[in-house]
Motif scaffolding. Sequence first.
Motif, short mmCIF file in Angstrom:
data_model
loop_
_atom_site.label_atom_id
_atom_site.label_comp_id
_atom_site.label_asym_id
_atom_site.label_seq_id
_atom_site.Cartn_x
_atom_site.Cartn_y
_atom_site.Cartn_z
N MET A 2 0.78 -1.19 0.10
CA MET A 2 -0.05 -0.09 -0.03
C MET A 2 0.98 1.20 -0.10
N SER A 3 0.63 2.28 -0.85
CA SER A 3 1.30 3.53 -0.79
C SER A 3 0.47 4.35 -0.87
N ASP A 4 1.05 5.65 -0.29
CA ASP A 4 0.08 6.87 -0.21
C ASP A 4 1.04 7.92 -0.86
N ILE A 5 0.19 8.97 -1.11
CA ILE A 5 0.80 10.16 -1.63
C ILE A 5 -0.22 11.31 -1.29
N GLY A 6 0.71 12.37 -0.61
CA GLY A 6 -0.35 13.69 -0.18
C GLY A 6 0.22 14.86 -0.61
N ASN A 7 -0.46 15.94 -0.51
CA ASN A 7 -0.02 17.17 -0.88
C ASN A 7 -0.76 18.31 -0.01
N VAL B 115 -6.58 -5.56 -8.98
CA VAL B 115 -7.41 -4.41 -9.16
C VAL B 115 -6.48 -3.30 -8.29
N ARG B 116 -6.04 -2.40 -9.02
CA ARG B 116 -5.77 -1.30 -8.12
C ARG B 116 -6.68 -0.36 -7.89
N VAL B 117 -7.06 -0.18 -6.32
CA VAL B 117 -7.67 0.67 -5.82
C VAL B 117 -7.13 1.85 -5.10
N VAL B 118 -7.57 2.98 -5.89
CA VAL B 118 -7.01 4.28 -5.26
C VAL B 118 -8.26 5.34 -4.62
N GLU C 101 0.08 16.24 -11.15
CA GLU C 101 0.98 15.18 -11.25
C GLU C 101 1.12 14.18 -10.21
N LEU C 102 0.72 14.43 -8.94
CA LEU C 102 0.45 13.47 -8.06
C LEU C 102 -0.78 12.37 -8.35
N LEU C 103 -1.80 12.82 -8.57
CA LEU C 103 -2.91 12.17 -9.05
C LEU C 103 -2.76 10.97 -10.17
N SER C 104 -2.10 11.81 -11.08
CA SER C 104 -1.55 10.76 -12.34
C SER C 104 -0.54 10.05 -12.15
N ALA C 105 0.37 10.14 -11.02
CA ALA C 105 1.25 9.23 -10.57
C ALA C 105 0.82 7.99 -10.00
N VAL C 106 -0.16 8.34 -9.07
CA VAL C 106 -0.81 7.28 -8.12
C VAL C 106 -1.63 6.41 -9.06
N LEU C 107 -2.24 6.92 -9.77
CA LEU C 107 -3.31 6.01 -10.97
C LEU C 107 -2.36 5.12 -11.82
N TYR D 189 5.16 1.72 -9.85
CA TYR D 189 6.14 1.55 -8.62
C TYR D 189 7.07 0.35 -8.74
N GLY D 190 7.77 0.41 -9.86
CA GLY D 190 8.67 -0.68 -10.19
C GLY D 190 8.08 -1.87 -11.10
N ALA D 191 6.88 -1.89 -11.04
CA ALA D 191 6.31 -3.08 -11.83
C ALA D 191 5.62 -2.63 -12.81
N GLU D 192 4.77 -3.27 -13.75
CA GLU D 192 4.09 -2.96 -14.89
C GLU D 192 3.06 -2.03 -14.32
N PRO D 193 2.69 -0.92 -15.09
CA PRO D 193 1.70 -0.09 -14.77
C PRO D 193 0.42 -0.82 -14.54
N PRO D 194 -0.57 -0.45 -13.89
CA PRO D 194 -1.95 -1.32 -13.75
C PRO D 194 -2.66 -1.32 -14.82
N SER D 195 -3.37 -2.44 -15.25
CA SER D 195 -4.52 -2.32 -16.31
C SER D 195 -5.91 -2.16 -15.74
N ARG D 196 -6.17 -2.43 -14.69
CA ARG D 196 -7.39 -2.23 -14.13
C ARG D 196 -7.46 -1.47 -12.96
N ILE D 197 -8.41 -0.42 -12.85
CA ILE D 197 -8.13 0.68 -11.61
C ILE D 197 -9.55 0.99 -11.41
N VAL D 198 -9.77 1.17 -10.05
CA VAL D 198 -11.10 1.66 -9.52
C VAL D 198 -10.38 2.82 -8.52
#
Length: 122
Positions: free
Chosen positions: A1-6, A23-26, A38-44, A48-57
């Motif tokens: 689990m990772s978090d990003i704040g501003n 499924v990545r749940v953001v 930029e922050l939201l685009s990054a978390v979506l 994070y060192g792996a393939e970008p997610p293909s399924r996101i909620v």
Amino acid sequence: MSDIGNTDGPGRFFAIHRMVDGVRVVTVEGEIDHHVRELLSAVLLSGYGAEPPSRIVVDLGGVTFMDSTGINIFIAAYQAVSASEGWLRIAAAEKPVLHVMQLVGIDALIACYPSVEQALTS
């Protein structure tokens, strides 16, 4: 689990992501505007060192404001995951945020669900 704040911009913003059955749940809280683009685009989309997610909620239950920046971010994320035959779903958007999405027609492009659970199981 990772978090990003501003906390530097005028509005509070926080996003945390976790994986649920592949499924990545953001979960997003605060205001979505140009300060957090930029922050939201990054978390979506960041792998994070792996393939970008293909399924996101994206759980927008904690979002109090969203301008066209959010619309553009979600369209870009939708296009990115669709290119890899994935999907993006919006969940739990409050009435003001859902209204913005309906005004511009994004709800016709990206499926919107009343809860994260419904978005995950549909």
